[in-house]
Design a protein around this motif. Structure first.
Motif, PDB file in Angstrom:
ATOM      1  N   VAL A 146       0.842  -1.203   0.000  1.00 27.53           N
ATOM      2  CA  VAL A 146       0.000   0.000   0.000  1.00 27.53           C
ATOM      3  C   VAL A 146       0.875   1.249   0.000  1.00 27.53           C
ATOM      4  N   LEU A 147       1.886   1.251   0.864  1.00 23.22           N
ATOM      5  CA  LEU A 147       2.747   2.422   1.004  1.00 23.22           C
ATOM      6  C   LEU A 147       3.460   2.754  -0.308  1.00 23.22           C
ATOM      7  N   ARG A 148       3.897   1.738  -1.049  1.00 26.37           N
ATOM      8  CA  ARG A 148       4.599   1.968  -2.321  1.00 26.37           C
ATOM      9  C   ARG A 148       3.719   2.694  -3.335  1.00 26.37           C
ATOM     10  N   ARG A 149       2.416   2.563  -3.196  1.00 29.06           N
ATOM     11  CA  ARG A 149       1.493   3.168  -4.158  1.00 29.06           C
ATOM     12  C   ARG A 149       1.008   4.548  -3.715  1.00 29.06           C
ATOM     13  N   CYS A 150       1.414   4.984  -2.531  1.00 27.41           N
ATOM     14  CA  CYS A 150       1.020   6.312  -2.039  1.00 27.41           C
ATOM     15  C   CYS A 150       1.943   7.370  -2.644  1.00 27.41           C
ATOM     16  N   SER A 151       1.388   8.354  -3.317  1.00 29.94           N
ATOM     17  CA  SER A 151       2.193   9.352  -4.010  1.00 29.94           C
ATOM     18  C   SER A 151       1.999  10.764  -3.474  1.00 29.94           C
ATOM     19  N   GLY A 152       1.185  10.927  -2.449  1.00 28.50           N
ATOM     20  CA  GLY A 152       0.881  12.263  -1.943  1.00 28.50           C
ATOM     21  C   GLY A 152       2.031  12.909  -1.188  1.00 28.50           C
ATOM     22  N   LYS A 153       1.938  14.209  -1.034  1.00 27.17           N
ATOM     23  CA  LYS A 153       2.899  14.945  -0.206  1.00 27.17           C
ATOM     24  C   LYS A 153       2.776  14.494   1.237  1.00 27.17           C
ATOM     25  N   TYR A 154       1.543  14.194   1.641  1.00 32.65           N
ATOM     26  CA  TYR A 154       1.270  13.725   2.996  1.00 32.65           C
ATOM     27  C   TYR A 154       0.572  12.373   2.930  1.00 32.65           C
ATOM     28  N   VAL A 155       0.797  11.546   3.953  1.00 30.61           N
ATOM     29  CA  VAL A 155       0.158  10.233   4.045  1.00 30.61           C
ATOM     30  C   VAL A 155      -0.619  10.155   5.349  1.00 30.61           C
ATOM     31  N   VAL A 156      -1.877   9.747   5.237  1.00 35.26           N
ATOM     32  CA  VAL A 156      -2.747   9.505   6.394  1.00 35.26           C
ATOM     33  C   VAL A 156      -2.864   7.998   6.570  1.00 35.26           C
ATOM     34  N   ALA A 198       9.446  11.981   4.913  1.00 35.57           N
ATOM     35  CA  ALA A 198       9.999  11.617   6.220  1.00 35.57           C
ATOM     36  C   ALA A 198       9.915  10.119   6.496  1.00 35.57           C
ATOM     37  N   ILE A 199       9.129   9.391   5.707  1.00 38.71           N
ATOM     38  CA  ILE A 199       8.957   7.956   5.919  1.00 38.71           C
ATOM     39  C   ILE A 199      10.227   7.223   5.466  1.00 38.71           C
ATOM     40  N   PRO A 200      10.728   6.263   6.240  1.00 40.09           N
ATOM     41  CA  PRO A 200      11.920   5.510   5.829  1.00 40.09           C
ATOM     42  C   PRO A 200      11.785   4.965   4.412  1.00 40.09           C
ATOM     43  N   ALA A 201      12.854   5.048   3.646  1.00 39.72           N
ATOM     44  CA  ALA A 201      12.821   4.668   2.230  1.00 39.72           C
ATOM     45  C   ALA A 201      12.373   3.229   2.023  1.00 39.72           C
ATOM     46  N   ASP A 202      12.722   2.336   2.947  1.00 42.07           N
ATOM     47  CA  ASP A 202      12.358   0.922   2.811  1.00 42.07           C
ATOM     48  C   ASP A 202      10.992   0.604   3.406  1.00 42.07           C
ATOM     49  N   GLY A 203      10.301   1.619   3.924  1.00 41.31           N
ATOM     50  CA  GLY A 203       8.974   1.391   4.485  1.00 41.31           C
ATOM     51  C   GLY A 203       9.013   0.598   5.772  1.00 41.31           C
ATOM     52  N   TYR A 204       8.056  -0.299   5.919  1.00 37.46           N
ATOM     53  CA  TYR A 204       7.984  -1.151   7.104  1.00 37.46           C
ATOM     54  C   TYR A 204       9.036  -2.243   7.031  1.00 37.46           C
ATOM     55  N   ALA A 256       3.739  -6.327  14.327  1.00 34.77           N
ATOM     56  CA  ALA A 256       3.736  -5.026  15.013  1.00 34.77           C
ATOM     57  C   ALA A 256       4.835  -4.113  14.477  1.00 34.77           C
ATOM     58  N   SER A 257       4.849  -3.921  13.152  1.00 38.87           N
ATOM     59  CA  SER A 257       5.933  -3.168  12.519  1.00 38.87           C
ATOM     60  C   SER A 257       5.728  -1.668  12.553  1.00 38.87           C
ATOM     61  N   ASP A 258       4.535  -1.216  12.926  1.00 38.12           N
ATOM     62  CA  ASP A 258       4.292   0.234  12.926  1.00 38.12           C
ATOM     63  C   ASP A 258       5.090   0.948  14.019  1.00 38.12           C
ATOM     64  N   TRP A 259       5.337   0.287  15.132  1.00 37.15           N
ATOM     65  CA  TRP A 259       6.121   0.910  16.210  1.00 37.15           C
ATOM     66  C   TRP A 259       7.504   1.299  15.686  1.00 37.15           C
ATOM     67  N   LEU A 260       8.169   0.361  15.018  1.00 33.86           N
ATOM     68  CA  LEU A 260       9.485   0.658  14.457  1.00 33.86           C
ATOM     69  C   LEU A 260       9.391   1.753  13.396  1.00 33.86           C
ATOM     70  N   MET A 261       8.326   1.734  12.601  1.00 33.94           N
ATOM     71  CA  MET A 261       8.141   2.756  11.576  1.00 33.94           C
ATOM     72  C   MET A 261       8.144   4.158  12.178  1.00 33.94           C
ATOM     73  N   TRP A 262       7.399   4.366  13.261  1.00 35.27           N
ATOM     74  CA  TRP A 262       7.310   5.710  13.857  1.00 35.27           C
ATOM     75  C   TRP A 262       8.616   6.087  14.552  1.00 35.27           C
ATOM     76  N   ILE A 263       9.268   5.117  15.191  1.00 39.13           N
ATOM     77  CA  ILE A 263      10.565   5.403  15.804  1.00 39.13           C
ATOM     78  C   ILE A 263      11.550   5.867  14.731  1.00 39.13           C
ATOM     79  N   GLU A 264      11.616   5.133  13.620  1.00 41.69           N
ATOM     80  CA  GLU A 264      12.576   5.467  12.572  1.00 41.69           C
ATOM     81  C   GLU A 264      12.218   6.771  11.866  1.00 41.69           C
ATOM     82  N   THR A 265      10.951   7.014  11.676  1.00 39.52           N
ATOM     83  CA  THR A 265      10.528   8.276  11.069  1.00 39.52           C
ATOM     84  C   THR A 265      11.042   9.451  11.884  1.00 39.52           C
ATOM     85  N   CYS A 266      10.908   9.348  13.198  1.00 41.14           N
ATOM     86  CA  CYS A 266      11.358  10.440  14.068  1.00 41.14           C
ATOM     87  C   CYS A 266      12.880  10.469  14.221  1.00 41.14           C
ATOM     88  N   ALA A 267      13.499   9.299  14.269  1.00 37.13           N
ATOM     89  CA  ALA A 267      14.948   9.237  14.494  1.00 37.13           C
ATOM     90  C   ALA A 267      15.752   9.709  13.285  1.00 37.13           C
TER      91      ALA A 267
END
Length: 316
Positions: free
Chosen positions: A82-92, A179-185, A192-203
Motif C-alpha cells: 500500500v505504502l509503495r502506491r502512495c504518491s501524496g505529499k502527505y500520508v494519512v 519523512a517515511i523511511p525509504a524501505d517502508g515497514y 507489530a511493525s508500525d512501532w518501528l516505523m514511527w521510531i525510525e521516522t522520528c529518528a
C-alpha cells in the motif's frame, strides 16, 4: 480541485473486513478535502472484502486505487504494498475497520502546511466497542488516556522507544511522505511493525511533531481485532534490537524499555504459577533496569495489590 491543496494519500490496508470496510472507505470519501487519493490493498481476504473494495474503486476511479495481492503477504507485507502506491505529499494512516471523522484531513494539512518543520502530526482517538457503538476510552484524554508528547523528533523517537505507541495511535497520524523511511515497514517485524516505523521516522528526520487536542478518528474494538500474542512480544524485542543497532543515541531508552518488558513478562509468569520462568525474566528485568529501582519497586507494589497480597488500608 484547488491547486493550493497538496495531494494527500489515505493509506488503507485491509483483510477480512467485510463488516467494516464500507464504513471505513466512506469515512475517507466524506472528508472535507478534494485533493485526495485513497490507496486500498486487500491481502487476499477470504470473505467479501474485495468485492466491496472493487465496487468502490469502480465508482470512484479518480480517487481510489485498489489492488489485491496475489498471495497473502501478512500485515507488514501488505502495508508495504500500500505504502509503495502512495504518491501524496502527505500520508494519512487508516485501516479497513476504523473510521475517520469529518474534517480530519483538512485540519492536519493546515498544521503541516503552516509549519514546514513539522514532520508528523497526530491527534486524539476515540476507542469504541463495535457491538454497541459505545465509547470505551480516548487514546490521549480522559482518565484512561495517555498524555500526548510533542516536541522535536529526537525527543519523540526516545519517548516512542520508552513508552511504545501508548501515546500515539497509528489511526491519528499524518506524516510527510519524504519523512517515511525509504524501505517502508521492516519485513523482519511481521505484525507489530508500525512501532518501528514511527521510531525510525522520528529518528531519521530533523523537525518537530505536533499534536491536535481533539479526537478525529474512531478505533474499532471487535472480536476479529488482532490482539497481543507471542508474535507481538517477539516483534517488540526484534524492534528494540534493530533500534539499538541503528541508533546509538537511543540505546539508553532501549535498555529502559527492554527491562520494562521483561518485568511485565515476569509478573505474568508468576501470576500464572510459572515461577522459575518468572524469576528468570525478573532477573533479566533487573539486569536491564538496575538504574531504576524505584520504577521496579512501584510495579512490585502495584501487582502485589492486584493479587491481594499488598498492604491494606483497613482500620482497627
Amino acid at each position: 480541485m484547488p491547486d493550493s491543496e497538496p495531494l494527500v494519500s489515505v493509506f488503507l490496508p485491509t483483510y477480512n473486513h467485510e463488516n467494516y470496510v464500507e464504513e471505513s472507505i466512506e469515512s475517507a470519501l466524506q472528508q472535507e478535502y478534494e485533493n485526495l487519493e485513497i490507496v486500498i490493498g486487500d491481502d487476499c481476504s477470504t470473505d467479501s472484502t474485495w468485492d466491496i473494495v472493487s465496487r468502490y474503486a469502480a465508482e470512484y476511479p479518480e480517487t481510489i486505487t485498489a489492488f489485491r495481492n496475489e498471495e497473502n503477504l501478512g500485515i507488514t507485507g501488505n502495508c508495504n504494498e500500500v505504502l509503495r502506491r502512495c504518491s501524496g505529499k502527505y500520508v494519512v494512516f487508516h485501516s479497513g475497520d476504523d473510521i475517520l471523522r469529518p474534517g480530519k484531513i483538512r485540519s492536519q494539512v493546515e498544521v503541516l502546511e503552516s509549519d514546514p518543520d513539522c514532520a508528523l502530526c497526530y491527534h486524539d482517538v476515540e476507542v469504541f466497542d463495535s457491538e454497541n457503538g459505545e465509547t470505551k476510552f480516548y487514546w490521549n484524554s480522559g482518565p484512561e488516556g495517555t498524555p500526548p508528547v510533542e516536541g522535536d523528533t529526537g525527543t519523540l523517537a526516545e519517548q516512542l522507544v520508552i513508552k511504545g505507541t501508548s501515546f500515539l495511535s497509528a489511526q491519528s497520524i499524518m506524516v510527510r511522505r519524504e519523512a517515511i523511511p525509504a524501505d517502508g515497514y521492516d519485513e523482519r517485524v511481521p505484525i507489530a511493525s508500525d512501532w518501528l516505523m514511527w521510531i525510525e521516522t522520528c529518528a531519521t528526520t530533523d523537525g518537530t511533531v505536533r499534536y491536535i487536542d481533539r479526537p478525529m478518528a474512531r478505533y474499532r474494538k471487535h472480536s476479529e481485532s488482532i490482539t497481543e500474542s507471542v508474535q507481538h512480544d517477539i516483534d517488540k524485542f526484534v524492534t528494540l534490537a534493530i533500534v539499538e543497532s541503528r541508533y546509538p543515541e537511543l540505546c539508553d531508552a532501549v535498555r529502559h524499555r527492554r527491562g520494562y518488558m521483561y518485568y511485565r513478562r515476569a509478573v505474568s509468569d508468576i501470576l500464572a504459577n510459572e515461577n522459575e520462568r518468572g524469576r528468570h525474566n525478573l532477573l533479566n528485568s533487573v539486569r536491564y533496569s538496575v538504574y531504576s529501582w524505584k520504577w521496579i519497586g512501584w510495579w512490585v507494589y502495584s501487582w502485589l495489590n492486584q493479587v491481594g497480597l499488598g498492604p491494606t488500608n483497613e482500620s482497627n
